[in-house]
Design a protein around this motif. Structure first.
Motif, PDB file in Angstrom:
ATOM      1  N   THR A 284       3.864   3.477  -0.964  1.00 58.16           N
ATOM      2  CA  THR A 284       4.704   3.364   0.241  1.00 58.16           C
ATOM      3  C   THR A 284       4.273   4.407   1.276  1.00 58.16           C
ATOM      4  O   THR A 284       4.277   4.128   2.482  1.00 58.16           O
ATOM      5  CB  THR A 284       6.195   3.529  -0.120  1.00 58.16           C
ATOM      6  OG1 THR A 284       6.505   2.582  -1.139  1.00 58.16           O
ATOM      7  CG2 THR A 284       7.087   3.289   1.076  1.00 58.16           C
TER       8      THR A 284
ATOM      9  N   THR B  10      -6.474  -5.661   3.137  1.00 55.25           N
ATOM     10  CA  THR B  10      -5.693  -6.567   3.991  1.00 55.25           C
ATOM     11  C   THR B  10      -5.562  -6.041   5.413  1.00 55.25           C
ATOM     12  O   THR B  10      -5.802  -6.770   6.384  1.00 55.25           O
ATOM     13  CB  THR B  10      -4.298  -6.801   3.374  1.00 55.25           C
ATOM     14  OG1 THR B  10      -4.473  -7.411   2.093  1.00 55.25           O
ATOM     15  CG2 THR B  10      -3.448  -7.705   4.256  1.00 55.25           C
TER      16      THR B  10
ATOM     17  N   GLY C 235      -2.507  -1.249  -5.777  1.00 54.93           N
ATOM     18  CA  GLY C 235      -1.824  -1.705  -4.558  1.00 54.93           C
ATOM     19  C   GLY C 235      -2.530  -1.187  -3.309  1.00 54.93           C
ATOM     20  O   GLY C 235      -2.700  -1.925  -2.325  1.00 54.93           O
TER      21      GLY C 235
ATOM     22  N   PHE D  62       1.458   2.961   3.103  1.00 58.97           N
ATOM     23  CA  PHE D  62       1.968   1.956   4.047  1.00 58.97           C
ATOM     24  C   PHE D  62       2.567   2.636   5.291  1.00 58.97           C
ATOM     25  O   PHE D  62       2.238   2.269   6.428  1.00 58.97           O
ATOM     26  CB  PHE D  62       3.028   1.071   3.375  1.00 58.97           C
ATOM     27  CG  PHE D  62       3.957   0.398   4.341  1.00 58.97           C
ATOM     28  CD1 PHE D  62       3.483  -0.569   5.222  1.00 58.97           C
ATOM     29  CD2 PHE D  62       5.296   0.750   4.399  1.00 58.97           C
ATOM     30  CE1 PHE D  62       4.339  -1.176   6.146  1.00 58.97           C
ATOM     31  CE2 PHE D  62       6.154   0.154   5.313  1.00 58.97           C
ATOM     32  CZ  PHE D  62       5.671  -0.810   6.197  1.00 58.97           C
TER      33      PHE D  62
ATOM     34  N   PHE E  18      -3.954  -3.403  -0.170  1.00 61.51           N
ATOM     35  CA  PHE E  18      -3.348  -3.056   1.115  1.00 61.51           C
ATOM     36  C   PHE E  18      -4.459  -2.656   2.092  1.00 61.51           C
ATOM     37  O   PHE E  18      -4.497  -3.105   3.244  1.00 61.51           O
ATOM     38  CB  PHE E  18      -2.345  -1.912   0.929  1.00 61.51           C
ATOM     39  CG  PHE E  18      -1.723  -1.454   2.214  1.00 61.51           C
ATOM     40  CD1 PHE E  18      -0.759  -2.223   2.845  1.00 61.51           C
ATOM     41  CD2 PHE E  18      -2.100  -0.259   2.809  1.00 61.51           C
ATOM     42  CE1 PHE E  18      -0.187  -1.818   4.050  1.00 61.51           C
ATOM     43  CE2 PHE E  18      -1.538   0.162   3.999  1.00 61.51           C
ATOM     44  CZ  PHE E  18      -0.582  -0.618   4.623  1.00 61.51           C
ATOM     45  N   ASN E  19      -5.364  -1.819   1.602  1.00 62.64           N
ATOM     46  CA  ASN E  19      -6.495  -1.343   2.410  1.00 62.64           C
ATOM     47  C   ASN E  19      -7.336  -2.525   2.927  1.00 62.64           C
ATOM     48  O   ASN E  19      -7.650  -2.617   4.117  1.00 62.64           O
ATOM     49  CB  ASN E  19      -7.344  -0.416   1.525  1.00 62.64           C
ATOM     50  CG  ASN E  19      -8.506   0.211   2.255  1.00 62.64           C
ATOM     51  OD1 ASN E  19      -8.326   1.068   3.103  1.00 62.64           O
ATOM     52  ND2 ASN E  19      -9.717  -0.218   1.933  1.00 62.64           N
TER      53      ASN E  19
END
Ligand code: NAD
Length: 261
Positions: A118, A171, A164, A121, A168-169
């Protein structure tokens, strides 16, 4: 040294020790202006500020919990208040602890996910929003781990968080690629930092770790900082969405090293 990094402004989360402090120091040597985030170690953060100033950069230390949106906002605000812009955001803060999964409390699981995933993010969102709203190019570097790829019994929360981070990276690298924003990760292997101090002080554990590294040595935080400087610089201008492993070959299936199997 990368000339284009001169006067660039960076935020480094978890910059009071270990890899984050080393990145902050390297950014100072590149004559950058750095917001050094710390969570609970003001002395370490002030030391990083001094190191940067000594080598010709500018720096300010800012306390913030990166698992909270307010923390990420405070870091951006510090960059804008002190240096008037943001160019590079390094999501480095992270934590780990060994717990068998069947005994892992929800709190322990949640804290590692909150900081390692998180936090990445929130830092990325804050930086992306600034870059997009101001129509500026930008650069985000996410600290992943070899454990975005290698399972790690006893550290299921950590491995899940880094797995994750990997997607995330990738995307957000794709999502913002056509806006001049590059996003990359670094995957350190076994690096000599406070997170590993106890483990590497124990000869048996140190040797066990070296067995897993084809180069048969532990990495220095400066090795990771060098990768961060390259990813931050224009020398990597056509690179986005990768994880650059800095691991002495740990991700290369070291059990096959001697032609076994
Ligand atoms: P470290 O423990 O020395 O430093 C971690 C930093 O993160 C500290 O400054 C700590 O205060 C900060 N931090 C923790 N929670 C925070 C929060 N809520 N808000 C802000 N800051 C917070 O560890 P390190 O070895 O320097 O690790 C840095 C990063 O590299 C981590 O993401 C870690 O997972 C990753 N990594 C390290 C290794 C290694 O071998 N050292 C290997 C793979 C990945």
């Amino acid at each position: 040294m990368y000339e284009d990094l001169n006067n660039k402004v960076a935020v480094v989360t978890g910059g009071s020790k270990g890899i984050g402090k080393s990145i902050a120091k390297r950014f100072g040597e590149e004559h950058m202006s750095v917001v050094i985030n710390y969570h609970s170690d003001p002395d370490g953060a002030n030391d990083a500020v001094n190191l940067i100033q000594t080598s010709g950069g500018k720096a300010v230390a800012v306390q913030a919990d990166i698992s909270q949106e307010q923390g990420a906002n405070d870091l951006l605000q510090a960059a804008l208040d002190n240096y008037g812009k943001l160019d590079i955001w390094v999501n480095n803060a992270g934590m780990e602890n060994r717990v068998a999964t069947n005994e892992m409390s929800l709190e322990v699981w949640q804290r590692v996910i909150d900081v390692n995933l998180t936090g990445v993010f929130l830092g990325s969102k804050t930086a992306l929003n600034y870059f997009v709203k101001n129509n500026r190019p930008g650069n985000i570097i996410n600290m992943s781990s070899v454990h975005e790829q290698i399972p790690w019994p006893g550290f299921a929360h950590y491995a899940a968080s880094k797995g994750g981070v990997k997607l995330f990276n990738e995307t957000i690298a794709m999502e913002y690629a056509n806006k001049g924003i590059r996003v990359n990760a670094i995957g350190p292997g076994a690096i000599n930092t406070p997170i590993n101090a106890e483990k590497f002080a124990d000869k048996q554990q140190l040797n066990d770790t070296l067995e897993m590294v084809p180069m048969k040595k532990i990495g220095d935080p400066e090795d990771v900082a060098a990768a961060a400087a390259w990813l931050a610089s224009d020398q990597s201008k056509y690179v986005t969405g990768v994880t650059l492993f800095v691991d002495g070959g740990m991700t290369l299936y070291p059990s096959f090293q001697n032609g076994k199997g």
